[in-house]
Write a protein that holds these residues in place. Structure first.
Motif, PDB file in Angstrom:
ATOM      1  N   SER A 157       0.864  -1.179   0.000  1.00  0.00           N
ATOM      2  CA  SER A 157       0.000   0.000   0.000  1.00  0.00           C
ATOM      3  C   SER A 157       0.902   1.231   0.000  1.00  0.00           C
ATOM      4  O   SER A 157       2.044   1.181   0.458  1.00  0.00           O
ATOM      5  N   TYR A 158       0.374   2.333  -0.521  1.00  0.00           N
ATOM      6  CA  TYR A 158       1.129   3.592  -0.521  1.00  0.00           C
ATOM      7  C   TYR A 158       0.429   4.532   0.447  1.00  0.00           C
ATOM      8  O   TYR A 158      -0.750   4.845   0.272  1.00  0.00           O
ATOM      9  N   ALA A 210      -2.159   6.366   6.813  1.00  0.00           N
ATOM     10  CA  ALA A 210      -3.379   6.217   6.022  1.00  0.00           C
ATOM     11  C   ALA A 210      -3.001   5.995   4.559  1.00  0.00           C
ATOM     12  O   ALA A 210      -2.082   6.632   4.040  1.00  0.00           O
ATOM     13  N   THR A 211      -3.703   5.094   3.916  1.00  0.00           N
ATOM     14  CA  THR A 211      -3.446   4.783   2.516  1.00  0.00           C
ATOM     15  C   THR A 211      -4.141   5.793   1.614  1.00  0.00           C
ATOM     16  O   THR A 211      -5.316   6.104   1.806  1.00  0.00           O
ATOM     17  N   PHE A 212      -3.428   6.305   0.620  1.00  0.00           N
ATOM     18  CA  PHE A 212      -3.995   7.247  -0.340  1.00  0.00           C
ATOM     19  C   PHE A 212      -5.093   6.578  -1.179  1.00  0.00           C
ATOM     20  O   PHE A 212      -5.147   5.361  -1.306  1.00  0.00           O
ATOM     21  N   LEU A 251     -13.222   6.274   3.021  1.00  0.00           N
ATOM     22  CA  LEU A 251     -12.143   6.628   3.958  1.00  0.00           C
ATOM     23  C   LEU A 251     -10.769   6.329   3.362  1.00  0.00           C
ATOM     24  O   LEU A 251      -9.858   5.878   4.053  1.00  0.00           O
ATOM     25  N   LEU A 252     -10.594   6.594   2.095  1.00  0.00           N
ATOM     26  CA  LEU A 252      -9.330   6.373   1.387  1.00  0.00           C
ATOM     27  C   LEU A 252      -9.009   4.881   1.292  1.00  0.00           C
ATOM     28  O   LEU A 252      -9.837   4.036   1.594  1.00  0.00           O
ATOM     29  N   GLY A 253      -7.791   4.553   0.832  1.00  0.00           N
ATOM     30  CA  GLY A 253      -7.352   3.171   0.761  1.00  0.00           C
ATOM     31  C   GLY A 253      -7.078   2.636  -0.617  1.00  0.00           C
ATOM     32  O   GLY A 253      -6.711   1.466  -0.766  1.00  0.00           O
ATOM     33  N   GLY A 254      -7.230   3.454  -1.673  1.00  0.00           N
ATOM     34  CA  GLY A 254      -7.174   2.947  -3.037  1.00  0.00           C
ATOM     35  C   GLY A 254      -5.809   2.659  -3.602  1.00  0.00           C
ATOM     36  O   GLY A 254      -5.682   1.841  -4.512  1.00  0.00           O
TER      37      GLY A 254
END
Length: 305
Positions: free
Chosen positions: A4-5, A62-64, A94-97
């Protein structure tokens, strides 16, 4: 483990990093999606910079990323209407993509039409959906003149095409470097900046019938007087200005019911998301930097597979 980024704290690009995280397990109402493509949007770096932390507090790191397209690998309890192997796209509240695997709420997921690529589908949940819902609010009639304030970005690109499809005449403000691109969409390009209202008036001496604003602030105030009925101003960028001017502010609604019609427009050829930059996941930092600098034409997408 899947990559994940993320951003590790609020701030600049120095807070960004790749991390290995366990493959998520879908809970009730969730789809586990193997991500093929993720849209890169200005909101991604704005969240990292802390501009939205008052409204969107996040546990860190938190993941972008807010929009993805991929294939369903697992299904949580209570999910109906989807099966393993379905090609889907949707929004992440809530982000995460920016990840190899994500948990996509079933409420914000839609099936990807076979004729729509993963890279195109990954741009629809934010930009194209916002464009369609904003244009719908204006209820344009054939022959109406619409000013799209900020026509060179992803939302503006879709808004111009949708409005043109309704028979509207479209004027689009954007930087000088985007003149040819905006014109190719069927809009009359007007450079933004000081004197923009005079330049729009030169093109539309009787004013405009509506304004779809994607910039807000001074850029919106500079052109607001060009429309006689201020209720015909719709902005997706500035609720304060909308309230002061008497226009309308809206936030995009991202559900399967609202996303599927946008995908249908792409499948039919009526809407081209104009994905102009596709970069591998390993180059997430460069992709985000391009969008943050405002140099991207159209949409930027990361590919994971």
């Amino acid at each position: 483990m899947p990559k994940s980024y993320v951003f590790t704290e609020y701030g600049g690009p120095e807070t960004q990093a790749f991390v290995d995280l366990p493959r998520p397990v879908p809970g009730p109402g969730q789809l586990l999606v193997a991500v093929h493509a993720a849209g890169v949007n200005p909101v991604d770096w704005k969240v990292r910079a802390g501009y939205l932390r008052e409204f969107l507090p996040l546990p860190l790191p938190a993941t972008f990323g807010t929009e993805v397209a991929g294939v369903v690998e697992e299904i949580g309890d209570g999910v109906e209407g989807f099966t393993i192997g379905d090609e889907v796209f949707g929004a992440l509240p809530l982000l995460g993509g920016y990840a190899e695997y994500v948990l996509l709420p079933v409420q914000t997921a839609a099936r990807k039409p076979a004729g729509v690529s993963f890279t195109d589908a990954a741009t629809l949940s934010v930009s194209a959906a916002t464009a369609q819902q904003g244009i719908d609010r204006l209820n344009l009639t054939p022959g109406a003149t619409l000013l799209v304030n900020g026509a060179g970005g992803g939302i503006g690109v879709a808004a111009v095409q949708i409005a043109r499809g309704l028979g509207a005449t479209v004027i689009g403000t954007a930087g000088p470097g985007k003149a040819e691109f905006v014109s190719s969409l069927g809009a009359t390009h007007v450079p933004y900046g000081e004197g923009v209202a005079d330049r729009v008036t030169a093109v539309a001496p009787n004013g405009v019938d509506a304004v779809f604003d994607l910039v807000g602030g001074d850029a919106l105030y500079a052109v607001a007087h060009l429309v006689a009925d201020k209720s015909r101003i719709v902005t997706a960028a500035d609720p304060t200005a909308a309230a002061e001017l008497g226009g309308g502010y809206f936030q995009v609604e991202q559900t399967g019911d609202t996303l599927s019609p946008v995908a249908a427009l792409v499948a039919s050829g009526a809407l081209d998301p104009h994905v102009t930059t596709v970069m591998p996941f390993a180059e997430a930092a460069a992709a985000l930097a391009q969008v943050e600098a405002g140099h991207a034409l159209g949409k930027t997408v990361l590919t994971m597979r």
